[in-house]
Design a protein around this motif. Structure first.
Motif: not given
Ligand code: PEP
Ligand code: MG
Length: 755
Positions: A190, A401, A682-683, A686, A689, A707, A711, A741, A745
């Motif tokens: 990123d 990114t 990884e989730i 995010r 997630e 992250s 978060v 998802r 959102r």
């Protein structure tokens, strides 16, 4: 050479003189075409230069109508000149007008010329233009004449690359070499970086192209070839190849080329035609590139890279120039560009000067990608041909990114990315301000945010982000970038350094998770049809207990007098955990016997990443002190979709009822026994997630340093009971949806939760 006045060497000398004269670029070019025509006894000599709109423009001519200069243009592929540009191949014809590709440009007056010899003007495998001679009489051009014209074209390539012709382009008709190019690769690390190109293993810039003493140049070439052969032989004999570019197979290919008669003959011929040894290497390499680049066979194209590397080694041997850019020669905003790069090489650069990294090879799981992420350097991989497209010091932008690369960007593009970078920096600043704010949802539920690490360069981030602990220390990363297997003492020193760096917070060390995609360069490679399902992680540890034992010993000793947490990866059965625990206990006995200080407190846990564990979790929870969910692997096994295979890795959404139900079953069961649970895939890093994970009961998430801010910003605005009700309803509804998802959102948007 038939009828040539003085042969190619005299021509090269004339051109060199013309190039040194302090005259306007157009005058110089006009003189050069006169010299070429007269030396080759041709009535016509013309230079066409490729513009950035893809057209070839007549830049100079001797023999054709001079009014046509800068007016006559053709598309690549149009006419004989266009054909040469398109194929990058020379064309010699005794009756040009009979060729099916011939196209007549009346303004040039070329109808009276029958024979035609044209060669591409090449540099770094790219076509920059076309050089043509023509004769009235029908005649056959000899092989030597073709070669002489190709060599001459090389000088013109240098002239075009130097940017000198820029002064004679008409507005809006820029030449291709300097044009802005937008490229797309894989987004690997990123961030947005703006800066200037620095070639890792830079090309040698050839200052002297022409020589008066071919015998001397031949002798220099022989010495350099011998030196390169020696280094290759030595590398093969030592067998300790350092990086991905130096696998045995590659070296064997090098050796094959270095002894290839055809290659050596072509080098000699180029020297005999009056080039310096360096220019001869470049000339022969240009031809090889042009030929191999058109091949679609990936094996052959790969060999082109090998040949490029070999030519580069030869050039370095000839000039004595170093392979690495000295840090003091680096600009302050360096964007490294390379074909491939080993992880250790990246660590050698001065971090403060690096703004980005772009590789032709190097996917998300490459070792250098791991280091780039740890260093926080934006990186894009899989950018085809980038090394050939750039010139050192070109302006360039890397967007790690989106995977975009902007080479020689236009001012508006540069401004847009500059804004993006500034926005990002501002957001980072805001995240930094959250550092001291307790990590708690709006309704007062504490969420622990831990950090994933694996390299020493990660450690300062713990304090910067105020992470609760190092929730996952991937010990294999250090093993992956080391030139050889780290000994127990080295491991001990490393683990001590890690613990010392975060004295006030726990560290969860994970034992070696190698195999699958994580290959140690110095370990004999073994072929497996299904490496993700193969001999890896704890399986290797239990089958080769010596390895595991020395690692555990290093951890236990590093944890002397402190709290220590050890976690085993890829555990599939209770018996595997039991066996690993036996080894730990034996090591403790050994340390006790030798009067070593033991850890004050020792906790043993497992990664929950093999689905079999989900259906024996009660038994497992009785044995372990903690668990950490490895969602990267767990999701790949639940969906049977290789996490490193781009065709399938994004095919299934982890934000789906089946995955979330599986993950919820883990927190539900662990709540019964009160076993601490984190999630370290990884989730967890995010925001969207992570929001869902909080909704299904996760109270500890471990993620990359970058992250933690996003978060935390999300959870500070979140109501844990609201999200629990929302996700609960979504995963209980039997809709068969493959993803929830969008619903999540929409929830975040409605509730003002920043993502
Ligand atoms: C995982 O599988 O989620 C995990 C954290 O381990 P790794 O990514 O190192 O396999
Ligand atoms: Mg894993």
């Amino acid at each position: 050479m038939r009828g040539a006045l003085g042969g190619p060497r005299l021509l090269l000398r004339r051109i060199r003189e013309a190039m040194a004269e302090p005259v306007h670029a157009q005058v110089r070019l006009d003189k050069i075409v006169v010299h070429i025509a007269s030396n080759m006894v041709a009535e016509v000599c013309s230079v066409y230069v490729l513009r950035d709109d893809g057209r070839l423009e007549l830049f100079a001519t001797e023999g054709l109508n001079r009014e046509a200069v800068h007016l006559t243009t053709m598309r690549s592929g149009e006419g004989l000149v266009g054909l040469i540009a398109e194929t990058a191949e020379s064309l010699a014809l005794s009756d040009a007008q009979a060729h099916p590709a011939f196209s007549y440009k009346p303004e040039t007056g070329e109808e009276i010329y029958h024979s035609f010899l044209g060669v591409p003007i090449l540099r770094g495998g790219n076509t920059l233009g076309v050089l043509v001679v023509q004769n009235k009489a029908r005649r056959t051009y000899s092989e030597e004449e073709v070669e002489a014209l190709q060599t001459t074209a090389m000088l013109l390539a240098e002239m075009i690359a130097s940017g000198e012709l820029q002064s004679i382009v008409r507005p809006g008709n820029d030449i291709a070499l300097r044009r802005a190019i937008a490229l797309k690769g894989s987004a690997i690390a990123d961030g947005v970086g703006l800066g200037h190109v620095v070639l890792h293993e830079p090309r040698v810039i050839i200052k002297q192209l022409i020589s008066d003493d071919p015998a001397k140049e031949q002798a220099r070439l022989d010495v350099a070839i011998e030196a390169v052969r020696h280094t290759i032989d030595a590398l093969i004999d030592r067998g300790d190849q350092a990086g991905p570019g130096e696998h045995l197979e590659v070296l064997e290919t090098f050796r094959m080329f270095a002894h290839d008669r055809g290659w050596l003959r072509r080098l000699r011929e180029a020297v005999m035609s009056g080039l310096t040894a360096e220019a001869a290497v470049e000339r022969v390499q240009n031809d090889a590139r042009a030929k191999l680049q058109r091949r679609t066979d990936p094996y052959l194209r790969e060999r082109l890279h090998d040949l490029d590397d070999l030519a580069n080694r030869l050039l370095h041997a000839l000039t004595g120039e170093s392979f690495v850019v000295a840090n003091e020669d680096m600009p302050d905003n360096a964007i490294l560009v390379a074909r491939t790069m080993g992880p250790a090489a990246l660590l050698d650069y001065d971090r403060k000067k690096l703004r980005g990294l772009i590789l032709e090879d190097g996917g998300p799981s490459s070792h250098v990608a791991i280091v780039a992420r740890a260093l926080g350097i934006p990186m894009v991989g899989d950018v085809a041909n980038i090394v050939d497209l750039v010139e050192p010091n070109d302006a360039i932008i890397v967007d790690g990114t989106s995977g975009e690369v902007q080479l020689r960007p236009q001012p508006d593009v540069e401004a847009a990315y500059g804004e993006k970078a500034r926005l990002r920096a501002r957001r980072q600043e805001q995240y930094h301000k959250l550092r001291e704010v307790p990590s708690m949802t709006r309704d007062g539920v504490a969420i622990e945010l831990h950090m994933n690490a694996g390299l020493l360069v990660d450690l300062p981030h713990v304090a910067e982000t105020n992470a609760a602990s190092i929730g996952l220390f991937r010990t294999e990363l250090q093993f992956m970038i080391a030139p050889q297997f780290p000994r127990m003492q080295e491991q001990l020193a490393l683990y001590k350094t890690v613990m010392d760096a975060v004295p006030d917070r726990p560290v969860t060390f994970r034992t070696l998770d190698i195999g699958g995609d994580k290959i140690l360069p110095y370990m004999a490679a073994f072929e497996e049809d299904n490496p993700a399902l193969g001999w890896r992680a704890i399986r290797i540890g239990l089958d080769r207990p010596g390895l595991l034992r020395s690692q555990l010993r290093a951890m236990l000793r590093a944890g002397a007098g402190r709290d220590l947490r050890i976690m085993f990866p890829m555990v599939a059965t209770c018996a595997e955990f039991d066996a690993a625990k036996v080894i730990v206990e034996r090591e403790l006995t050994h340390l006790r016997r030798h009067a070593y200080e033991l850890p004050r407190d020792l906790k043993l846990g497992i990664m929950v990443e093999v689905p079999s564990v989900l259906w024996q979790l009660e038994e497992m929870l009785e044995r372990v002190d903690f668990i950490s969910v490895g969602s990267n692997d767990l999701v790949q096994y639940l969906y049977a979709a290789d996490r490193d295979n781009r065709r399938v890795s994004d095919r299934f959404d982890p934000l789906s009822p089946p995955v979330l139900r599986a993950l919820k079953s883990i927190t539900d069961k662990a709540a019964v026994t009160g076993t601490p649970v984190t999630l370290c895939g990884e989730i967890g890093g995010r925001p969207l997630e992570a929001m869902a994970l909080i909704g299904i009961g996760y109270r500890g998430l471990s993620m990359s340093a970058a992250s933690i801010g996003p978060v935390k910003a999300m959870l500070l605005a979140l109501d844990a009971s609201e999200i629990a009700a929302h996700v609960g309803a979504l995963i209980d509804a039997k809709t068969g949806a493959a993803s929830i998802r969008e619903e999540l959102r929409a929830f975040a948007e409605a509730k003002g939760v920043p993502l």
